[in-house]
Write an enzyme that holds these catalytic residues in place. Structure first.
Site, PDB file in Angstrom:
ATOM      1  N   GLU A  45       0.837  -1.212   0.000  1.00 41.35           N
ATOM      2  CA  GLU A  45       0.000   0.000   0.000  1.00 41.35           C
ATOM      3  C   GLU A  45       0.863   1.250   0.000  1.00 41.35           C
ATOM      4  O   GLU A  45       1.855   1.313   0.719  1.00 41.35           O
ATOM      5  CB  GLU A  45      -0.896  -0.026   1.242  1.00 41.35           C
ATOM      6  N   ASP A  64      -5.229   0.128  -9.556  1.00 42.01           N
ATOM      7  CA  ASP A  64      -6.635  -0.276  -9.633  1.00 42.01           C
ATOM      8  C   ASP A  64      -7.025  -0.670 -11.054  1.00 42.01           C
ATOM      9  O   ASP A  64      -7.718  -1.673 -11.282  1.00 42.01           O
ATOM     10  CB  ASP A  64      -7.546   0.876  -9.191  1.00 42.01           C
TER      11      ASP A  64
HETATM   12 MG    MG Z   1     -11.035   4.897  -6.826  1.00 43.40          MG
END
Ligand code: MG
Ligand code: ADP
Length: 373
Positions: free
Chosen positions: A34, A169
């Site tokens: 992360e 993502d």
């Molecule tokens: Mg987003």
């Protein structure tokens, strides 16, 4: 109702005709890694079974009519450069991708991915639109083609919607594979599918949506990026990926920021090694260490996330950590199947005791990437 059917139903109700097709793309959770994507790091996401679906029919008049349940309807001209709000995530993809011959469309959206929970509903939406446009306009959907779609979606989110995103993502949403995690290397852009079938080993990845929308846009994300850049300069390296230790940095805050990034990249390596060896349980301590580092060194956690993590671990989770950018959003807990109910109960009770929003739960099994459905 399946997601594809939901989008088709919205389309037919809104536009009174049949769509040319339906396409879907998944949300994601990052197992580990992360706040390292913009530091040339490594991360290890899986695509979720929950998807966002778009039903689409092309138009020839330059108009985009976009509908999504729960959002205001939007009718715009394809050439409009500045669309505010949610429709920017759709129009931006058409803008960035410039699919050959594309001259507008009617689009209906239905989603199972919780919005703003750190499970990347934004990338699910963008990449579902991207595969729809690619499929309809004859762009390739092989690995290379998907990489180009991912890049277009990143441009759409950064430059059109005006939201910062590092590319994690979009890439997992396009390249995800069932039963596998995706090791993404942000130093050289390569990726590797690593078997990850928790269910086969009697394990569950439990996702806890804390119900506090993550608040990335308030400037904290940008600030962390700048701090990482400053630390990179002080260590005189091209990116923190190349750094061995944060030790030379005297400034205590930048020291901690760099220590998080360097430690987190090393944890991703260990996690990937464990998965390659089929030792999924070994992820547990790495998740715990990742959370401590994000909480104490990178300072992107918050009460809701810490409460969920602590309660999950106390109730017997093998490990737990916040996922996504932080300041709200979701937590993952790796649990023996037999403990899942205890963990859920403990997390819900802990939130109630502190007067926090009631969390929502979903099970994450590694699923496939964006596709026609
Ligand atoms: Mg987003
Ligand atoms: P996350 O990606 O973690 O869910 P973001 O803040 O990055 O959170 O993206 C959420 C935004 O993406 C929403 O505010 C909305 O603008 C857009 N969005 C996501 N899913 C949908 C959807 N199904 N319909 C319309 N807009 C959506």
């Amino acid at each position: 109702m399946k997601a594809g059917e939901a989008a088709r139903a919205v389309f037919e109700a809104e536009f009174g005709s049949e769509p040319e097709g339906c396409w879907c793309a998944p949300g994601r959770v990052n197992l580990i890694g992360e706040h390292v994507d913009y530091a040339g790091g490594l991360c290890l996401p899986i695509a979720l079974p929950q998807v966002t679906t778009v039903a689409m029919r092309r138009r020839a008049d330059g108009r985009l009519r976009i509908r999504s349940s729960g959002f205001d309807p939007v009718d715009i001209d394809l050439r409009d450069r500045q669309i505010d709000g949610w429709a920017a995530y759709v129009a931006g993809v058409a803008w960035a991708l410039e699919p050959p011959g594309f001259a507008g469309a009617d689009i209906a959206i239905a989603s199972e991915v919780p919005v703003g929970a750190g499970l990347s509903s934004s990338a699910a939406l963008e990449t579902a639109v991207a595969v729809a446009l690619a499929d309809l306009c004859g762009l390739p959907l092989d690995d290379e083609g998907r990489e180009r779609l991912a890049e277009a979606c990143v441009r759409a989110e950064n430059d059109y919607a005006g939201a910062p995103t590092g590319g994690l993502d979009q890439r997992i949403a396009l390249h995800g594979r069932a039963g596998h995690a995706l090791l993404l290397d942000f130093a050289d852009g390569t990726s590797d599918h690593i078997p990850f079938d928790a269910g086969k080993q009697g394990l569950t990845v439990l996702v806890v949506d804390t119900g506090t929308g993550h608040r990335l846009a308030d400037g904290q994300y940008g600030q962390r990026r700048r701090e990482v850049e400053d630390a990179t300069r002080l260590l005189d390296v091209g990116s923190l990926r190349e750094a061995r230790s944060a030790e030379p940095i005297a400034d205590p805050l930048l020291h901690r920021r760099a220590r998080h990034v360097i430690g987190e990249i090393s944890r991703v390596r260990q996690a990937a090694e464990s998965l390659r060896a089929g030792r999924i349980r070994d992820l547990g301590p790495l998740l715990d260490a990742s959370h401590r580092s994000l909480r104490d060194d990178f300072e992107v956690s918050c009460l809701e996330l810490d409460t969920a993590v602590d309660a999950a671990v106390a109730a017997g989770a093998l490990g737990a950590r916040m996922v996504g950018g932080g300041f709200g959003g979701s937590v993952i807990a790796l649990c023996e199947d037999a403990r899942v109910d205890d963990v859920r109960q403990a997390v819900a009770d802990a939130a109630a005791r502190r007067d926090l929003p009631a969390p929502a739960f979903l099970r994450a099994s590694a699923s496939g990437g964006a596709r026609r459905c």
